[in-house]
Design a protein around this motif. Sequence first.
Motif, PDB file in Angstrom:
ATOM      1  N   VAL A   1       0.837  -1.202   0.000  1.00 27.92           N
ATOM      2  CA  VAL A   1       0.000   0.000   0.000  1.00 27.92           C
ATOM      3  C   VAL A   1       0.872   1.253   0.000  1.00 27.92           C
ATOM      4  CG1 VAL A   1      -1.519   1.369   1.476  1.00 27.92           C
ATOM      5  CG2 VAL A   1      -2.040  -1.020   1.044  1.00 27.92           C
ATOM      6  N   THR A   2       1.918   1.216   0.839  1.00 24.60           N
ATOM      7  CA  THR A   2       2.820   2.366   0.911  1.00 24.60           C
ATOM      8  C   THR A   2       3.500   2.615  -0.433  1.00 24.60           C
ATOM      9  OG1 THR A   2       3.224   1.741   3.197  1.00 24.60           O
ATOM     10  CG2 THR A   2       4.718   3.353   2.226  1.00 24.60           C
ATOM     11  N   ILE A   3       3.966   1.521  -1.059  1.00 24.37           N
ATOM     12  CA  ILE A   3       4.678   1.669  -2.331  1.00 24.37           C
ATOM     13  C   ILE A   3       3.734   2.175  -3.417  1.00 24.37           C
ATOM     14  CG2 ILE A   3       5.893   0.398  -4.138  1.00 24.37           C
ATOM     15  CD1 ILE A   3       6.863  -1.485  -1.838  1.00 24.37           C
ATOM     16  N   VAL A   4       2.523   1.590  -3.466  1.00 25.83           N
ATOM     17  CA  VAL A   4       1.568   1.991  -4.498  1.00 25.83           C
ATOM     18  C   VAL A   4       1.190   3.460  -4.325  1.00 25.83           C
ATOM     19  CG1 VAL A   4      -0.794   1.670  -5.308  1.00 25.83           C
ATOM     20  CG2 VAL A   4       0.669  -0.308  -4.944  1.00 25.83           C
ATOM     21  N   ALA A   5       0.955   3.867  -3.076  1.00 25.52           N
ATOM     22  CA  ALA A   5       0.594   5.264  -2.828  1.00 25.52           C
ATOM     23  C   ALA A   5       1.719   6.196  -3.261  1.00 25.52           C
ATOM     24  CB  ALA A   5       0.289   5.460  -1.348  1.00 25.52           C
ATOM     25  N   ALA A   6       2.973   5.800  -2.945  1.00 16.64           N
ATOM     26  CA  ALA A   6       4.110   6.638  -3.341  1.00 16.64           C
ATOM     27  C   ALA A   6       4.251   6.683  -4.852  1.00 16.64           C
ATOM     28  CB  ALA A   6       5.392   6.086  -2.704  1.00 16.64           C
ATOM     29  N   PHE A   7       3.968   5.528  -5.499  1.00 17.05           N
ATOM     30  CA  PHE A   7       4.036   5.483  -6.958  1.00 17.05           C
ATOM     31  C   PHE A   7       2.963   6.382  -7.569  1.00 17.05           C
ATOM     32  CE2 PHE A   7       3.868   3.311 -11.118  1.00 17.05           C
ATOM     33  CZ  PHE A   7       5.208   3.372 -11.408  1.00 17.05           C
ATOM     34  N   GLY A   8       1.780   6.352  -6.965  1.00 19.61           N
ATOM     35  CA  GLY A   8       0.720   7.252  -7.418  1.00 19.61           C
ATOM     36  C   GLY A   8       1.135   8.706  -7.306  1.00 19.61           C
ATOM     37  N   ASN A   9       1.780   9.037  -6.185  1.00 19.02           N
ATOM     38  CA  ASN A   9       2.289  10.410  -6.031  1.00 19.02           C
ATOM     39  C   ASN A   9       3.293  10.743  -7.119  1.00 19.02           C
ATOM     40  OD1 ASN A   9       0.781  11.055  -3.827  1.00 19.02           O
ATOM     41  ND2 ASN A   9       2.351  10.481  -2.338  1.00 19.02           N
ATOM     42  N   LEU A  10       4.190   9.770  -7.375  1.00 22.04           N
ATOM     43  CA  LEU A  10       5.234   9.984  -8.376  1.00 22.04           C
ATOM     44  C   LEU A  10       4.629  10.268  -9.750  1.00 22.04           C
ATOM     45  CD1 LEU A  10       8.290   9.867  -9.017  1.00 22.04           C
ATOM     46  CD2 LEU A  10       8.049   7.435  -9.390  1.00 22.04           C
ATOM     47  N   LEU A  11       3.512   9.579 -10.047  1.00 20.89           N
ATOM     48  CA  LEU A  11       2.887   9.790 -11.357  1.00 20.89           C
ATOM     49  C   LEU A  11       2.041  11.054 -11.384  1.00 20.89           C
ATOM     50  CD1 LEU A  11       1.743   6.196 -12.378  1.00 20.89           C
ATOM     51  CD2 LEU A  11       3.749   7.472 -13.123  1.00 20.89           C
ATOM     52  N   MET A  12       1.273  11.265 -10.298  1.00 21.31           N
ATOM     53  CA  MET A  12       0.257  12.312 -10.330  1.00 21.31           C
ATOM     54  C   MET A  12       0.824  13.692 -10.056  1.00 21.31           C
ATOM     55  SD  MET A  12      -2.492  10.984 -11.254  1.00 21.31           S
ATOM     56  CE  MET A  12      -3.588  12.354 -10.914  1.00 21.31           C
ATOM     57  N   PHE A  13       1.796  13.749  -9.156  1.00 22.50           N
ATOM     58  CA  PHE A  13       2.229  15.077  -8.706  1.00 22.50           C
ATOM     59  C   PHE A  13       2.806  15.926  -9.838  1.00 22.50           C
ATOM     60  CE2 PHE A  13       4.550  18.285  -6.436  1.00 22.50           C
ATOM     61  CZ  PHE A  13       3.664  18.602  -5.420  1.00 22.50           C
ATOM     62  N   PRO A  14       3.680  15.347 -10.695  1.00 22.43           N
ATOM     63  CA  PRO A  14       4.189  16.157 -11.815  1.00 22.43           C
ATOM     64  C   PRO A  14       3.068  16.653 -12.725  1.00 22.43           C
ATOM     65  CG  PRO A  14       5.530  14.218 -11.518  1.00 22.43           C
ATOM     66  CD  PRO A  14       4.346  14.046 -10.628  1.00 22.43           C
ATOM     67  N   GLN A  15       2.035  15.796 -12.931  1.00 21.26           N
ATOM     68  CA  GLN A  15       0.912  16.226 -13.769  1.00 21.26           C
ATOM     69  C   GLN A  15       0.185  17.402 -13.137  1.00 21.26           C
ATOM     70  OE1 GLN A  15      -1.687  12.982 -14.734  1.00 21.26           O
ATOM     71  NE2 GLN A  15      -0.011  11.664 -15.434  1.00 21.26           N
ATOM     72  N   MET A  16      -0.079  17.275 -11.830  1.00 23.23           N
ATOM     73  CA  MET A  16      -0.762  18.365 -11.141  1.00 23.23           C
ATOM     74  C   MET A  16       0.059  19.638 -11.193  1.00 23.23           C
ATOM     75  SD  MET A  16      -2.209  16.242  -7.893  1.00 23.23           S
ATOM     76  CE  MET A  16      -2.334  17.682  -6.851  1.00 23.23           C
ATOM     77  N   ALA A  17       1.387  19.469 -11.006  1.00 19.52           N
ATOM     78  CA  ALA A  17       2.258  20.642 -11.050  1.00 19.52           C
ATOM     79  C   ALA A  17       2.223  21.284 -12.432  1.00 19.52           C
ATOM     80  CB  ALA A  17       3.687  20.230 -10.687  1.00 19.52           C
ATOM     81  N   ALA A  18       2.259  20.419 -13.479  1.00 15.26           N
ATOM     82  CA  ALA A  18       2.244  20.938 -14.844  1.00 15.26           C
ATOM     83  C   ALA A  18       0.921  21.649 -15.125  1.00 15.26           C
ATOM     84  CB  ALA A  18       2.455  19.790 -15.835  1.00 15.26           C
ATOM     85  N   ALA A  19      -0.168  21.077 -14.601  1.00 18.08           N
ATOM     86  CA  ALA A  19      -1.481  21.693 -14.812  1.00 18.08           C
ATOM     87  C   ALA A  19      -1.530  23.072 -14.180  1.00 18.08           C
ATOM     88  CB  ALA A  19      -2.575  20.805 -14.241  1.00 18.08           C
ATOM     89  N   GLY A  20      -0.787  23.244 -13.085  1.00 14.40           N
ATOM     90  CA  GLY A  20      -0.770  24.533 -12.421  1.00 14.40           C
ATOM     91  C   GLY A  20       0.306  25.452 -12.959  1.00 14.40           C
ATOM     92  N   GLY A  21       1.030  25.004 -13.976  1.00 12.52           N
ATOM     93  CA  GLY A  21       2.062  25.831 -14.560  1.00 12.52           C
ATOM     94  C   GLY A  21       3.374  25.817 -13.798  1.00 12.52           C
ATOM     95  N   PHE A  22       3.602  24.750 -13.031  1.00 13.85           N
ATOM     96  CA  PHE A  22       4.848  24.642 -12.277  1.00 13.85           C
ATOM     97  C   PHE A  22       5.663  23.459 -12.785  1.00 13.85           C
ATOM     98  CE2 PHE A  22       1.894  26.609  -9.256  1.00 13.85           C
ATOM     99  CZ  PHE A  22       2.633  27.723  -8.897  1.00 13.85           C
TER     100      PHE A  22
END
Lengths: 162, 106
Positions: free
Chosen positions: B20-41
């Motif tokens: 669960v910990t690994i999957v959650a971290a992997f989700g962060n790894l995938l999602m966070f850059p997208q969210m940052a890009a969506a916000g122009g960061f």
Amino acid sequence: MRKKTPREPRESALASGWTVDPDRASTPPSPADSEGTAEAPELDPADNSPEDDSPAVGENRFSNAGLVLLGVFGALYLLYAWVWLSWAQALSEQNAVEVAASGSLSGGLQQLVFWLAPLAPILWFVAAFAMNFDRGIRRLVLWIVLGAIVLVPLPVFVGGGN
Amino acid sequence: MVGRISAWVVGVLITGLYIVTIVAAFGNLLMFPQMAAAGGFEVSAPGWWRLGLGVALPVIVYVVALVLARKRKATTRLLVLLAGLALVSAVQLEVNLLLPQSGFLV
């Protein structure tokens, strides 16, 4: 803590690796001896492997200096656990919001893991004891000191823990 | 036999928590850059380190715990695994404190 016995401990003939302390082997171990030995009853094995069917005898192999050292580090570990607990409490709301995004089951399990953090020093101590209490005080102290370095609450020194 | 089965059950549960910990971290790894890009960061270097560490650390600790406690009795192995998971959790908490999420972005 009891006084040192005048007689030297001898190797046990029945179980190799154990030493039998002539005066203390007969007395039951008191759990209040020190921080370190207080953990030992929890290690009572369910399966009876020959190496540790009597942890009480193992404790007696440790010198008084070793017991004092374990007590000091046990207190340090408890302090660590308290610091970690305070930070976990401080961050619990933020964490709850973050993990809520991943569904109720995964979120609940992540919460469980999150609240393991304050237990890390205690678990390290007990695990180090379980791994090394039959392999000599030196290895045990090495692992305890290593844990005290690894688990040091860094943000205390950096000032980020606000 | 019962002890052996319960040891396996507990082992599987702890392994599940690692996953669960690994999957959650992997989700962060995938999602966070997208969210940052969506916000122009863009994600900063420490941000990448933290995202990668979140995935790598549980894997490393799990393997090290298994290797260290091999050939020990079941309770000791489980205890070491659980201590490793708590260590991962503590490190994540530490990183959270040291590097707030705003420090992720450039």
